[in-house]
Scaffold this motif. Structure first.
Motif, PDB file in Angstrom:
ATOM      1  N   ALA A  32       0.823  -1.218   0.000  1.00  0.00           N
ATOM      2  CA  ALA A  32       0.000   0.000   0.000  1.00  0.00           C
ATOM      3  C   ALA A  32       0.853   1.263   0.000  1.00  0.00           C
ATOM      4  O   ALA A  32       0.353   2.344   0.317  1.00  0.00           O
ATOM      5  CB  ALA A  32      -0.939  -0.001   1.208  1.00  0.00           C
ATOM      6  N   ILE A  33       2.123   1.150  -0.382  1.00  0.00           N
ATOM      7  CA  ILE A  33       3.017   2.310  -0.362  1.00  0.00           C
ATOM      8  C   ILE A  33       2.401   3.479  -1.123  1.00  0.00           C
ATOM      9  O   ILE A  33       1.846   3.322  -2.208  1.00  0.00           O
ATOM     10  CB  ILE A  33       4.401   1.934  -0.942  1.00  0.00           C
ATOM     11  N   GLY A  34       2.495   4.654  -0.522  1.00  0.00           N
ATOM     12  CA  GLY A  34       1.945   5.851  -1.133  1.00  0.00           C
ATOM     13  C   GLY A  34       0.503   6.147  -0.777  1.00  0.00           C
ATOM     14  O   GLY A  34      -0.015   7.205  -1.143  1.00  0.00           O
ATOM     15  N   GLN A  35      -0.147   5.246  -0.038  1.00  0.00           N
ATOM     16  CA  GLN A  35      -1.551   5.483   0.322  1.00  0.00           C
ATOM     17  C   GLN A  35      -1.668   6.622   1.334  1.00  0.00           C
ATOM     18  O   GLN A  35      -0.881   6.728   2.271  1.00  0.00           O
ATOM     19  CB  GLN A  35      -2.177   4.219   0.910  1.00  0.00           C
ATOM     20  N   THR A  36      -2.662   7.474   1.143  1.00  0.00           N
ATOM     21  CA  THR A  36      -2.946   8.569   2.064  1.00  0.00           C
ATOM     22  C   THR A  36      -3.875   8.080   3.164  1.00  0.00           C
ATOM     23  O   THR A  36      -4.911   7.466   2.888  1.00  0.00           O
ATOM     24  CB  THR A  36      -3.636   9.732   1.327  1.00  0.00           C
ATOM     25  N   LEU A  37      -3.510   8.355   4.403  1.00  0.00           N
ATOM     26  CA  LEU A  37      -4.348   8.032   5.558  1.00  0.00           C
ATOM     27  C   LEU A  37      -4.888   9.331   6.144  1.00  0.00           C
ATOM     28  O   LEU A  37      -4.173  10.327   6.221  1.00  0.00           O
ATOM     29  CB  LEU A  37      -3.532   7.282   6.613  1.00  0.00           C
ATOM     30  N   PHE A  38      -6.139   9.311   6.556  1.00  0.00           N
ATOM     31  CA  PHE A  38      -6.813  10.534   7.003  1.00  0.00           C
ATOM     32  C   PHE A  38      -7.645  10.243   8.242  1.00  0.00           C
ATOM     33  O   PHE A  38      -8.422   9.296   8.273  1.00  0.00           O
ATOM     34  CB  PHE A  38      -7.717  11.055   5.887  1.00  0.00           C
ATOM     35  N   GLN A  39      -7.437  11.053   9.274  1.00  0.00           N
ATOM     36  CA  GLN A  39      -8.251  10.968  10.496  1.00  0.00           C
ATOM     37  C   GLN A  39      -8.962  12.301  10.683  1.00  0.00           C
ATOM     38  O   GLN A  39      -8.314  13.315  10.998  1.00  0.00           O
ATOM     39  CB  GLN A  39      -7.385  10.662  11.718  1.00  0.00           C
ATOM     40  N   PRO A  40     -10.280  12.355  10.456  1.00  0.00           N
ATOM     41  CA  PRO A  40     -11.002  13.626  10.551  1.00  0.00           C
ATOM     42  C   PRO A  40     -10.822  14.282  11.911  1.00  0.00           C
ATOM     43  O   PRO A  40     -10.749  13.597  12.948  1.00  0.00           O
ATOM     44  CB  PRO A  40     -12.457  13.223  10.314  1.00  0.00           C
ATOM     45  N   ALA A  41     -10.731  15.590  11.905  1.00  0.00           N
ATOM     46  CA  ALA A  41     -10.599  16.347  13.159  1.00  0.00           C
ATOM     47  C   ALA A  41     -11.770  16.033  14.075  1.00  0.00           C
ATOM     48  O   ALA A  41     -12.909  15.883  13.640  1.00  0.00           O
ATOM     49  CB  ALA A  41     -10.548  17.837  12.855  1.00  0.00           C
ATOM     50  N   GLY A  42     -11.470  15.901  15.376  1.00  0.00           N
ATOM     51  CA  GLY A  42     -12.503  15.618  16.362  1.00  0.00           C
ATOM     52  C   GLY A  42     -12.799  14.151  16.551  1.00  0.00           C
ATOM     53  O   GLY A  42     -13.630  13.789  17.387  1.00  0.00           O
ATOM     54  N   THR A  43     -12.127  13.285  15.778  1.00  0.00           N
ATOM     55  CA  THR A  43     -12.304  11.844  15.940  1.00  0.00           C
ATOM     56  C   THR A  43     -11.030  11.237  16.514  1.00  0.00           C
ATOM     57  O   THR A  43      -9.970  11.866  16.509  1.00  0.00           O
ATOM     58  CB  THR A  43     -12.634  11.160  14.602  1.00  0.00           C
ATOM     59  N   GLN A  44     -11.160  10.042  17.008  1.00  0.00           N
ATOM     60  CA  GLN A  44     -10.020   9.341  17.589  1.00  0.00           C
ATOM     61  C   GLN A  44      -9.920   7.950  16.993  1.00  0.00           C
ATOM     62  O   GLN A  44     -10.907   7.382  16.502  1.00  0.00           O
ATOM     63  CB  GLN A  44     -10.162   9.242  19.109  1.00  0.00           C
ATOM     64  N   SER A  45      -8.711   7.408  17.009  1.00  0.00           N
ATOM     65  CA  SER A  45      -8.508   6.024  16.593  1.00  0.00           C
ATOM     66  C   SER A  45      -7.299   5.485  17.345  1.00  0.00           C
ATOM     67  O   SER A  45      -6.611   6.221  18.051  1.00  0.00           O
ATOM     68  CB  SER A  45      -8.280   5.947  15.083  1.00  0.00           C
ATOM     69  N   ARG A  46      -7.039   4.212  17.151  1.00  0.00           N
ATOM     70  CA  ARG A  46      -5.874   3.602  17.792  1.00  0.00           C
ATOM     71  C   ARG A  46      -4.658   3.614  16.856  1.00  0.00           C
ATOM     72  O   ARG A  46      -3.627   3.025  17.185  1.00  0.00           O
ATOM     73  CB  ARG A  46      -6.213   2.179  18.213  1.00  0.00           C
TER      74      ARG A  46
END
Length: 317
Positions: A269-283
């Motif tokens: 998956a090299i080059g994949q963009t990861l996005f975590q919306p503001a105000g949310t949480q993840s591990r």
């Protein structure tokens, strides 16, 4: 007040469309083009940048950038998409000018020191120059007015692999470093570029309305459109790189989402963009300590295309 811009570019057909827009727009002051590999090799990008500016009578500087990614070997240029010369085999006369004495990174450092808080960097190729800039001068994050990056794919699939967009795939380590930095960054990913298609009719109208800028772009677009037709079934071509400039001039054409960003730097998956919306949480630990940036997640195609045509037409007048 004009926006002072440096376009970090690998010209490239859609790069040429973006440079033409910068030349034509009355609110954009093109300070320089800094060059990078991607659509072509870096020395070819420098040649193309100088040739375009001379062809269009523009005196902006051209500073040559990095020739290889931060850590990985360089991928082959995108000749299939842009032609062997980067311009869809359309010949633009070579320039007699030389590139700037400073390399791209030092040029940006000096320019932002001369004009602190005034320069926007529109990065429309792989982000190696910007990653090296952060290494060489971390304080630049407080001197730039903004950084607008055309790259990545947030809610859409990629365009070189199912996961990765071309600019991020060509140097994922650089992209990850640039997105981790705390500077005023806006991302223009495939989410906002793919809804816009410059049809053959649109390009022919552009050539009629502004022969100087439009004719060479229309000729280049014929090659570009053949790729889109054969590989994606699209009846025209996508002007990806223009989005990085249009954010400055017609921001109402875009829908925004805020969040933290990261890029996968190894594996399938090299080059994949990861996005975590503001105000949310993840591990996911990859977002720890990262700033929230603005992401252009959709575009009003009619507003965008009307603006592009209007700017080019007014310049012709």
């Amino acid at each position: 007040m004009k926006h002072k811009i440096i376009i970090d570019t690998d010209p490239g057909i859609d790069d040429a469309m973006a440079i033409a827009y910068a030349v034509a727009h009355p609110d954009l002051e093109l300070v320089a083009l800094t060059t990078i590999f991607g659509n072509v090799r870096t020395h070819e990008a420098t040649r193309n940048a100088l040739a375009l500016l001379d062809h269009w009578g523009v005196a902006a500087d051209v500073a040559e950038g990095e020739h290889a990614p931060v850590t990985m070997p360089a991928n082959e240029p995108s000749y299939l998409v842009h032609g062997r010369n980067g311009f869809g085999e359309v010949e633009i006369p070579a320039s007699s000018r030389s590139k700037h004495a400073l390399d791209a990174v030092d040029y940006i450092i000096e320019a932002t020191k001369r004009h602190p808080g005034e320069i926007s960097i529109c990065a429309v190729g792989p982000l190696t120059n910007l990653a090296r800039l952060l290494e060489r001068d971390p304080g630049v994050v407080s001197r730039v007015k903004s950084v607008i990056v055309m790259g990545g794919a947030v809610h859409r699939k990629g365009n070189v692999t199912p996961m990765a967009e071309a600019n991020f795939w060509n140097d994922p380590d650089a992209a990850d470093a640039v997105l981790a930095a705390s500077w005023p960054l806006v991302l223009a990913p495939l989410d906002c570029t793919m809804p816009v298609v410059f049809t053959p009719d649109f390009m022919q109208a552009l050539a009629r309305e502004n022969p100087t800028l439009g004719k060479p772009l229309a000729a280049m677009a014929e090659f570009y459109a053949r790729f889109y037709r054969s590989h994606l079934g699209i009846g025209g071509c996508v002007p990806h790189d223009v989005m990085a400039l249009s954010w400055l001039t017609v921001p109402g054409a875009f829908r925004l989402q805020k969040g933290a960003l990261a890029v996968i730097t190894e594996g399938p998956a090299i080059g994949q963009t990861l996005f975590q919306p503001a105000g949310t949480q993840s591990r996911a630990r990859c977002f720890d300590g990262r700033p929230n940036h603005m992401v252009m997640v959709d575009t009003d195609p009619e507003m965008f295309m009307a603006d592009y045509m209007m700017v080019m037409t007014r310049h012709a007048g």
